[in-house]
Design an enzyme around this catalytic site. Structure first.
Site, PDB file in Angstrom:
ATOM      1  N   LYS A 256       0.842  -1.209   0.000  1.00 31.38           N
ATOM      2  CA  LYS A 256       0.000   0.000   0.000  1.00 31.38           C
ATOM      3  C   LYS A 256       0.870   1.249   0.000  1.00 31.38           C
ATOM      4  O   LYS A 256       1.645   1.466   0.939  1.00 31.38           O
ATOM      5  CB  LYS A 256      -0.901   0.048   1.235  1.00 31.38           C
ATOM      6  CG  LYS A 256      -1.962   1.148   1.118  1.00 31.38           C
ATOM      7  CD  LYS A 256      -2.699   1.390   2.420  1.00 31.38           C
ATOM      8  CE  LYS A 256      -1.948   2.297   3.347  1.00 31.38           C
ATOM      9  NZ  LYS A 256      -1.688   3.660   2.820  1.00 31.38           N
TER      10      LYS A 256
ATOM     11  N   GLU B  75      10.843  14.868  15.380  1.00 31.57           N
ATOM     12  CA  GLU B  75      11.131  14.875  13.947  1.00 31.57           C
ATOM     13  C   GLU B  75      10.335  15.992  13.272  1.00 31.57           C
ATOM     14  O   GLU B  75       9.104  15.993  13.321  1.00 31.57           O
ATOM     15  CB  GLU B  75      10.747  13.512  13.356  1.00 31.57           C
ATOM     16  CG  GLU B  75      11.373  13.231  12.031  1.00 31.57           C
ATOM     17  CD  GLU B  75      11.071  11.814  11.519  1.00 31.57           C
ATOM     18  OE1 GLU B  75      11.864  11.310  10.730  1.00 31.57           O
ATOM     19  OE2 GLU B  75      10.039  11.242  11.893  1.00 31.57           O
TER      20      GLU B  75
ATOM     21  N   CYS C 254      14.232  10.334   6.491  1.00 37.54           N
ATOM     22  CA  CYS C 254      14.444   9.855   7.859  1.00 37.54           C
ATOM     23  C   CYS C 254      15.908   9.926   8.271  1.00 37.54           C
ATOM     24  O   CYS C 254      16.216   9.831   9.453  1.00 37.54           O
ATOM     25  CB  CYS C 254      13.905   8.442   8.000  1.00 37.54           C
ATOM     26  SG  CYS C 254      14.415   7.376   6.654  1.00 37.54           S
TER      27      CYS C 254
ATOM     28  N   GLU D 104      10.467   0.766   9.940  1.00 37.13           N
ATOM     29  CA  GLU D 104      11.424   1.862   9.683  1.00 37.13           C
ATOM     30  C   GLU D 104      10.675   3.150   9.958  1.00 37.13           C
ATOM     31  O   GLU D 104       9.805   3.543   9.195  1.00 37.13           O
ATOM     32  CB  GLU D 104      11.905   1.781   8.233  1.00 37.13           C
ATOM     33  CG  GLU D 104      13.275   2.386   8.043  1.00 37.13           C
ATOM     34  CD  GLU D 104      13.253   3.893   7.858  1.00 37.13           C
ATOM     35  OE1 GLU D 104      12.769   4.612   8.774  1.00 37.13           O
ATOM     36  OE2 GLU D 104      13.715   4.345   6.812  1.00 37.13           O
TER      37      GLU D 104
HETATM   38  N1  LIG Z   1      10.411   7.121   8.235  1.00 39.05           N
HETATM   39  C1  LIG Z   1      10.005   7.734   7.150  1.00 39.05           C
HETATM   40  O1  LIG Z   1      10.585   7.571   6.089  1.00 39.05           O
HETATM   41  C2  LIG Z   1       8.766   8.587   7.228  1.00 39.05           C
HETATM   42  C3  LIG Z   1       7.979   8.681   6.097  1.00 39.05           C
HETATM   43  C4  LIG Z   1       6.796   9.441   6.156  1.00 39.05           C
HETATM   44  C5  LIG Z   1       6.475  10.078   7.332  1.00 39.05           C
HETATM   45  N2  LIG Z   1       7.308   9.980   8.410  1.00 39.05           N
HETATM   46  C6  LIG Z   1       6.990  10.677   9.665  1.00 39.05           C
HETATM   47  O2  LIG Z   1       5.618  10.581   9.900  1.00 39.05           O
HETATM   48  C7  LIG Z   1       5.071  11.876  10.158  1.00 39.05           C
HETATM   49  C8  LIG Z   1       3.636  11.909   9.805  1.00 39.05           C
HETATM   50  O3  LIG Z   1       3.436  11.520   8.482  1.00 39.05           O
HETATM   51  P1  LIG Z   1       2.139  10.686   8.075  1.00 39.05           P
HETATM   52  O4  LIG Z   1       1.160  10.766   9.196  1.00 39.05           O
HETATM   53  O5  LIG Z   1       1.700  11.075   6.750  1.00 39.05           O
HETATM   54  O6  LIG Z   1       2.788   9.253   7.996  1.00 39.05           O
HETATM   55  P2  LIG Z   1       2.152   7.904   8.474  1.00 39.05           P
HETATM   56  O7  LIG Z   1       3.121   7.178   9.290  1.00 39.05           O
HETATM   57  O8  LIG Z   1       0.781   8.101   9.015  1.00 39.05           O
HETATM   58  O9  LIG Z   1       1.966   7.141   7.066  1.00 39.05           O
HETATM   59  C9  LIG Z   1       2.915   6.259   6.510  1.00 39.05           C
HETATM   60  C10 LIG Z   1       2.159   5.098   5.882  1.00 39.05           C
HETATM   61  O10 LIG Z   1       1.555   4.306   6.903  1.00 39.05           O
HETATM   62  C11 LIG Z   1       0.148   4.150   6.689  1.00 39.05           C
HETATM   63  N3  LIG Z   1      -0.433   4.008   8.004  1.00 39.05           N
HETATM   64  C12 LIG Z   1      -0.625   4.967   8.940  1.00 39.05           C
HETATM   65  N4  LIG Z   1      -1.123   4.430  10.070  1.00 39.05           N
HETATM   66  C13 LIG Z   1      -1.242   3.099   9.843  1.00 39.05           C
HETATM   67  C14 LIG Z   1      -1.696   2.004  10.642  1.00 39.05           C
HETATM   68  N5  LIG Z   1      -2.130   2.181  11.878  1.00 39.05           N
HETATM   69  N6  LIG Z   1      -1.677   0.767  10.104  1.00 39.05           N
HETATM   70  C15 LIG Z   1      -1.232   0.565   8.843  1.00 39.05           C
HETATM   71  N7  LIG Z   1      -0.817   1.562   8.046  1.00 39.05           N
HETATM   72  C16 LIG Z   1      -0.802   2.820   8.542  1.00 39.05           C
HETATM   73  C17 LIG Z   1      -0.230   5.366   5.887  1.00 39.05           C
HETATM   74  O11 LIG Z   1      -1.430   5.169   5.183  1.00 39.05           O
HETATM   75  C18 LIG Z   1       0.991   5.512   4.976  1.00 39.05           C
HETATM   76  O12 LIG Z   1       0.908   4.615   3.890  1.00 39.05           O
HETATM   77  C19 LIG Z   1       5.990  12.768   9.350  1.00 39.05           C
HETATM   78  O13 LIG Z   1       5.979  14.065   9.782  1.00 39.05           O
HETATM   79  C20 LIG Z   1       7.310  12.127   9.587  1.00 39.05           C
HETATM   80  O14 LIG Z   1       7.835  12.542  10.801  1.00 39.05           O
HETATM   81  C21 LIG Z   1       8.423   9.236   8.380  1.00 39.05           C
HETATM   82  C1  LIG Z   2      15.227   5.465   3.440  1.00 41.35           C
HETATM   83  N1  LIG Z   2      15.447   6.822   2.945  1.00 41.35           N
HETATM   84  C2  LIG Z   2      16.596   7.356   3.639  1.00 41.35           C
HETATM   85  C3  LIG Z   2      15.723   6.803   1.523  1.00 41.35           C
HETATM   86  C4  LIG Z   2      14.259   7.562   3.148  1.00 41.35           C
HETATM   87  C5  LIG Z   2      13.771   7.655   4.499  1.00 41.35           C
HETATM   88  O1  LIG Z   2      13.104   8.606   4.757  1.00 41.35           O
END
Ligand SMILES: NC(=O)c1ccc[n+]([C@@H]2O[C@H](COP(=O)([O-])OP(=O)(O)OC[C@H]3O[C@@H](n4cnc5c(N)ncnc54)[C@H](O)[C@@H]3O)[C@@H](O)[C@H]2O)c1
Ligand SMILES: C[N+](C)(C)CC=O
Length: 479
Positions: free
Chosen positions: A178, A381, A285, A251
């Site tokens: 997804k 973050e 990240c 991650e």
């Molecule tokens: N580690 C990374 O690469 C990364 C990527 C995106 C966002 N973030 C962090 O997350 C913060 C918020 O962003 P966001 O709310 O759009 O990201 P999020 O974590 O809500 O979304 C990431 C993915 O997880 C899915 N998701 C969310 N909750 C879920 C659950 N309970 N079960 C299964 N799937 C779920 C979302 O639909 C999306 O596909 C950002 O500000 C950032 O700090 C980190």
């Molecule tokens: C994994 N990386 C570093 C490419 C994206 C993470 O946000």
């Protein structure tokens, strides 16, 4: 209005389908703020169909030889190269990233990563088989885990899709993936590419929001759930998966410290750190987001970093001079803006600190100094083009502050003193320590964190192992 938009669809059991109940969401280009497509808002019936397809396809895919799976992945890599311009166009609409940088910095590593896992499919490791008890031979079988439920984020939608499907498929698993609800376009195109190469049901894509993701993780079929995203989402996935003891791979972001000692090559450090902090609008990240600089060079360093920020350009995807595009969505813009608005009185905004333009979600390259270790912007973050600077007195304080956050994904040390660099590499509590560089990744090396950055590795042989399980087989050899 939304009837005129391009219609993205789920990819289930080898065919493109709308959500069973017809629900959709608009997909917005963050560079313009305008909707350009609709995508299914998948519900339980869609998840059931995708899981059933992946479960049905699993035995035959598992039973292909590693050489056959390698061949399929190599074909996928070739197809990514052949259709690179289409992938770039989809990703740029998804995210507003600069076209040129998406072409040069994302396509080549993605293709390389798929080829790496194609090779890994034929290099499964196991301890030697042997007689560990008289008359009995033991062997270890390494097997795929089963159906994998994979949830990707919006910051690198197509590269994170690669990091998920490539090791999973190489190991013989089938996949339901997804994308984020804000960035489905490139993943739907990836489904078209992969679907033309692997048997139906091996690779499925479900579009939707966090409820769709939750339904995937809670579904009884997948044996493993993997997510890249926020800590909140990761905790929720781990909690759901715990109910039926699914394997989990998380991650969850970072707050990378960048420890700059007084003997560093200042010009190189400033240039590299500003790129590693602002690239992808800081929505990374591993971004070089939290600089700790030795007090003797603090003022000179901050002035140089503020100048580098002022010289850094954000703007539209077709502008070749820009380093980064917009933030991904209005919530992210609000999040970044909120951190700056709530800065304590002792903080000083040295550069940026404001939105750019009124169309799209652009934010200026920002440097903030004068911060203290327990400030909100140091501990949490931001995920935006914001680099913070703190001043430290000695090595012990640098280590204390660097490690003093809940995240533990990546870090870097800047010094000409080799012994100091190696001492720091030992004590920095992060999944990666870069020395005199920040942000490069290679397919052969593991990417993944400790603490609230999650567990499990992406890339590398370690990441590949995470998508396998080991079984002990013992046989009598007497008579
Ligand atoms: N580690 C990374 O690469 C990364 C990527 C995106 C966002 N973030 C962090 O997350 C913060 C918020 O962003 P966001 O709310 O759009 O990201 P999020 O974590 O809500 O979304 C990431 C993915 O997880 C899915 N998701 C969310 N909750 C879920 C659950 N309970 N079960 C299964 N799937 C779920 C979302 O639909 C999306 O596909 C950002 O500000 C950032 O700090 C980190
Ligand atoms: C994994 N990386 C570093 C490419 C994206 C993470 O946000």
């Amino acid at each position: 209005m939304s009837t005129e938009l391009r219609r993205l669809r789920n990819y289930i059991d080898g065919e493109f389908r709308d959500a069973a109940d017809g629900r959709t969401t608009d997909v917005v280009n963050p560079a313009t703020g305008e909707a350009y497509a609709t995508a299914p808002l998948s519900g339980q019936a869609d998840v059931d169909a995708a899981m059933a397809a992946a479960a049905a396809a699993f035995p035959a895919w598992r039973d292909q030889t590693p050489a056959e799976r390698q061949k399929a992945l190599l074909k996928i890599a070739d197809a990514f190269e052949e259709r690179a311009e289409e992938l770039i166009a989809a990703e740029v609409e998804n995210t507003g990233k600069p076209i040129g940088l998406t072409r040069s910095e994302e396509i080549p590593p993605m293709v390389d990563q798929i080829r790496f896992f194609a090779g890994a499919a034929r290099m499964l490791e196991g301890r030697a088989a042997g007689e560990y008890m008289e008359g009995l031979t033991s062997i270890v079988r390494r097997e795929p885990v089963g159906v994998c439920a994979q949830v990707a984020p919006w910051n690198y939608p197509m590269m994170m899709a690669v990091w998920k499907f490539a090791p999973a498929l190489a190991a013989g698993n089938t996949v339901v993936l997804k994308p984020s609800d804000t960035t489905p376009a490139s993943t739907v195109l990836i489904a078209e590419i992969i679907g033309s190469i692997v048997p139906k049901g091996v690779f499925n894509v479900i579009c939707g929001d966090r409820d769709s993701g939750r339904a995937m993780v809670e579904h009884p079929v997948p044996a493993m759930a993997s997510i890249t995203g926020s800590v909140r989402a990761g905790i929720s996935v781990a909690e759901s998966a715990a109910k039926d003891v699914k394997r989990v791979h998380l991650e969850l972001g970072g707050k990378a410290p960048v420890v700059v000692f007084e003997d560093t090559d200042m010009a190189k450090a400033v240039e590299d750190i500003s790129v590693a902090g602002f690239f992808n609008a800081g929505q990374d990240c591993t971004a070089a987001t939290r600089v700790l600089v030795q007090e003797s060079i603090h003022d000179e360093f901050v002035a140089a970093l503020a100048k580098a920020a002022a010289d850094t350009k954000t703007g539209m995807p077709d502008d070749e001079d820009v380093l980064y595009g917009p933030l991904n969505n209005p919530n992210q813009l609000k999040q970044v803006t909120g951190f700056i608005e709530r800065l304590p009185a002792h903080a000083k905004v040295e550069a940026g600190g404001h939105r750019v333009g009124e169309k799209g979600y652009f934010y200026a390259p920002t440097v903030v100094s004068g911060l203290k270790q327990d400030d909100e912007i140091i501990q949490n973050e931001v995920f935006g083009p914001v680099i913070t600077v703190q001043s430290f007195s000695d090595e012990a304080q640098a280590v204390d502050w660097a490690n003093g956050v809940e995240y533990a994904l990546a870090s870097s040390v800047w010094t000409k003193d080799h012994s100091r660099a190696m001492r720091m590499a030992k004590v920095l509590d992060f999944g990666c320590v870069w020395i005199n560089t920040h942000i490069p990744l290679v397919a052969e090396m593991p990417h993944g964190g400790f603490k609230k950055s999650g567990y499990g590795k992406d890339l590398s042989a370690y990441g590949f192992d995470d998508y396998t399980r080991i079984k002990h087989v013992m046989t009598s050899i007497e008579g």
